[in-house]
Design a protein around this motif. Structure first.
Motif, short mmCIF file in Angstrom:
data_model
loop_
_atom_site.label_atom_id
_atom_site.label_comp_id
_atom_site.label_asym_id
_atom_site.label_seq_id
_atom_site.Cartn_x
_atom_site.Cartn_y
_atom_site.Cartn_z
N GLY A 91 44.84 53.70 -11.57
CA GLY A 91 44.44 54.90 -10.86
C GLY A 91 44.92 54.90 -9.42
N THR A 92 44.33 55.76 -8.62
CA THR A 92 44.77 55.98 -7.24
C THR A 92 43.76 55.42 -6.25
OG1 THR A 92 45.98 57.98 -7.86
CG2 THR A 92 45.41 57.73 -5.54
N ILE A 93 44.24 54.73 -5.24
CA ILE A 93 43.42 54.23 -4.14
C ILE A 93 44.03 54.72 -2.84
CG2 ILE A 93 42.60 52.19 -2.89
CD1 ILE A 93 42.55 50.68 -5.45
N THR A 94 43.18 55.20 -1.93
CA THR A 94 43.62 55.66 -0.62
C THR A 94 43.06 54.73 0.45
OG1 THR A 94 43.70 57.96 -1.36
CG2 THR A 94 43.59 57.58 1.01
N ILE A 95 43.94 54.27 1.33
CA ILE A 95 43.57 53.36 2.41
C ILE A 95 43.89 54.02 3.73
CG2 ILE A 95 43.96 51.10 3.48
CD1 ILE A 95 45.03 51.52 -0.09
N SER A 96 42.96 54.00 4.67
CA SER A 96 43.14 54.57 6.01
C SER A 96 43.16 53.44 7.03
CB SER A 96 41.99 55.54 6.33
OG SER A 96 42.03 55.95 7.68
N PRO A 98 44.70 52.45 11.41
CA PRO A 98 45.44 52.90 12.60
C PRO A 98 46.93 52.91 12.31
CG PRO A 98 43.75 51.33 13.22
CD PRO A 98 43.79 51.33 11.72
N PRO A 99 47.68 53.88 12.88
CA PRO A 99 49.08 54.09 12.49
C PRO A 99 49.96 52.84 12.57
CG PRO A 99 48.31 55.95 13.78
CD PRO A 99 47.22 54.92 13.82
N ALA A 100 49.95 52.15 13.71
CA ALA A 100 50.84 51.00 13.86
C ALA A 100 50.47 49.91 12.87
CB ALA A 100 50.78 50.47 15.29
N LEU A 101 49.18 49.70 12.68
CA LEU A 101 48.72 48.68 11.73
C LEU A 101 49.13 49.06 10.31
CD1 LEU A 101 47.03 46.05 12.15
CD2 LEU A 101 45.07 47.36 11.31
N ALA A 102 49.06 50.35 9.99
CA ALA A 102 49.45 50.81 8.66
C ALA A 102 50.93 50.52 8.40
CB ALA A 102 49.16 52.30 8.52
N VAL A 103 51.77 50.81 9.40
CA VAL A 103 53.22 50.65 9.22
C VAL A 103 53.63 49.19 9.14
CG1 VAL A 103 55.46 51.05 10.31
CG2 VAL A 103 53.75 52.87 10.28
N LEU A 104 53.17 48.40 10.11
CA LEU A 104 53.70 47.05 10.27
C LEU A 104 52.96 45.98 9.47
CD1 LEU A 104 54.41 47.13 14.11
CD2 LEU A 104 56.03 47.41 12.24
N VAL A 105 51.70 46.22 9.15
CA VAL A 105 50.91 45.20 8.47
C VAL A 105 50.53 45.62 7.05
CG1 VAL A 105 48.80 43.83 8.54
CG2 VAL A 105 50.03 44.33 10.66
N LEU A 106 49.92 46.79 6.92
CA LEU A 106 49.35 47.15 5.63
C LEU A 106 50.39 47.58 4.60
CD1 LEU A 106 46.00 48.88 6.53
CD2 LEU A 106 46.32 46.86 5.13
N ALA A 107 51.45 48.26 5.02
CA ALA A 107 52.46 48.68 4.05
C ALA A 107 53.03 47.48 3.29
CB ALA A 107 53.55 49.49 4.73
N PRO A 108 53.43 46.39 3.95
CA PRO A 108 53.88 45.22 3.19
C PRO A 108 52.79 44.60 2.32
CG PRO A 108 54.61 45.10 5.48
CD PRO A 108 53.64 46.23 5.39
N VAL A 109 51.55 44.62 2.80
CA VAL A 109 50.45 44.08 2.00
C VAL A 109 50.27 44.89 0.72
CG1 VAL A 109 47.94 43.79 1.93
CG2 VAL A 109 49.22 43.04 3.93
N LEU A 110 50.37 46.21 0.84
CA LEU A 110 50.18 47.06 -0.34
C LEU A 110 51.34 46.95 -1.31
CD1 LEU A 110 48.49 50.20 1.24
CD2 LEU A 110 47.45 48.16 0.25
N LEU A 122 49.07 54.08 -4.86
CA LEU A 122 48.48 53.84 -3.55
C LEU A 122 48.86 54.93 -2.56
CD1 LEU A 122 49.35 50.04 -3.36
CD2 LEU A 122 47.18 51.06 -4.06
N THR A 123 47.89 55.32 -1.74
CA THR A 123 48.13 56.23 -0.63
C THR A 123 47.67 55.54 0.64
OG1 THR A 123 47.79 58.20 -2.00
CG2 THR A 123 47.58 58.48 0.38
N LEU A 124 48.56 55.45 1.63
CA LEU A 124 48.24 54.81 2.91
C LEU A 124 48.29 55.87 4.00
CD1 LEU A 124 47.67 52.33 4.65
CD2 LEU A 124 50.13 51.86 4.67
N LEU A 125 47.17 56.06 4.68
CA LEU A 125 47.05 57.05 5.75
C LEU A 125 47.03 56.34 7.09
CD1 LEU A 125 44.21 59.27 4.20
CD2 LEU A 125 46.68 59.57 3.96
N ALA A 138 39.03 58.60 2.14
CA ALA A 138 39.71 57.35 1.82
C ALA A 138 38.74 56.50 1.01
CB ALA A 138 40.15 56.62 3.08
N ASP A 139 39.28 55.56 0.24
CA ASP A 139 38.45 54.63 -0.50
C ASP A 139 38.18 53.36 0.31
OD1 ASP A 139 38.41 56.10 -3.08
OD2 ASP A 139 40.56 55.72 -3.01
#
Length: 282
Positions: A91-96, A98-110, A122-125, A138-139
């Motif tokens: 299924g779908t999970i949405t994660i929210s 902060p922008p810089a953290l999303a780009v540099l840290v969470l995107a590779p983690v996801l 996955l949806t990353l906001l 967000a979930d």
């Protein structure tokens, strides 16, 4: 009466405008207007005063909006409880975050999470605001402060250290007493890093303000002055040099989920992966 009409009216009452309600529901604003008009017709009541572009709830509209809001909260709770009981990691999970953290840290983690569980979508906001976990905006959320309200479960992640950064040329040519600083504009102007920067500047001028950390980093890289930046962004930037010494500031990060969702297999898989990849046991 159609529940969908009532749901659209509740979104209008909460958002205050047709466009805000449309954004919240993911529909066109004309759809919201049509649904509200249908509800008024079904009830035989005028719920909204239309004065040009301005909308205001009537007295009957205010009372019905309060009931609709309770119904919407109950419907979201039912959905959370149902999703929280899921045992398949799909299924779908949405994660929210902060922008810089999303780009540099969470995107590779996801990306790692997707490799482990290919049935997940996955949806990353990346957003400065705090997404509402109660309203299922967000979930999962990664936040820079521990939530103090709502039925939420929070885990502390690794601390986020900050140092002063500037170009090597600026630091070589400018004595610390003559430094000028790069600070935060709204919505970050009340952030802990801005308060620390103002205290340590000790009367030295702040000549530039940016409303994102990325803008502040770019200004520092252009040689404009000294910025207080998180190490995960600036430490590997070849344009910048760190002012040596212990971190000027260390901020806690929190991994947050609505308590109804803690038993959900997809959410637990995502929480576990984020915690592991960020070096925190889960």
């Amino acid at each position: 009466m159609d529940w969908e009409d009532l749901r659209h009216f509740a979104a209008l009452a909460t958002g205050g405008t047709l466009s805000a309600a449309a954004r919240a529901l993911g529909v066109e604003h004309a759809t919201v207007a049509r649904r509200v008009a249908a509800l008024e017709q079904a009830l035989g009541l005028k719920l909204v005063d239309r004065r040009g572009r301005r909308l205001a709830l009537t007295a009957e509209g205010e009372r019905i909006a309060a009931v609709a809001d309770r119904m919407a909260r109950d419907a979201r709770a039912v959905r959370r409880l149902a999703d929280g009981a899921r045992s398949d990691i799909a299924g779908t999970i949405t994660i929210s975050a902060p922008p810089a953290l999303a780009v540099l840290v969470l995107a590779p983690v996801l990306a790692t999470l997707r490799r482990r569980h290919p049935a997940l979508t996955l949806t990353l906001l990346g957003e400065v605001r705090s997404a509402s976990l109660e309203r299922r905006e967000a979930d999962i959320a990664v936040r820079m402060s521990r939530p103090m309200e709502g039925d939420l479960t929070a885990r502390k992640l690794a601390p986020l250290p900050f140092h002063f950064y500037a170009t090597p040329a600026y630091l070589a040519a400018t004595a610390p007493a003559d430094w000028v600083f790069i600070g935060s504009a709204a919505p970050l102007d009340q952030s802990p890093q801005q308060q620390v920067l103002e205290g340590l500047a000790a009367g030295r001028p702040t000549v530039f303000h940016g409303n994102t950390v990325e803008i502040q980093q770019a200004a520092a890289a252009s040689g404009m002055g000294v910025a207080l930046l998180p190490d995960f962004m600036a430490a590997d930037d070849p344009r910048l040099a760190v002012v040596s010494g212990p971190p000027v500031l260390s901020r806690d990060m929190w991994l947050v989920v609505h308590s109804d969702m803690t038993a959900s297999a997809p959410v637990r898989a995502a929480l576990r992966c984020i915690a592991q990849e960020m070096s925190v046991p889960m």
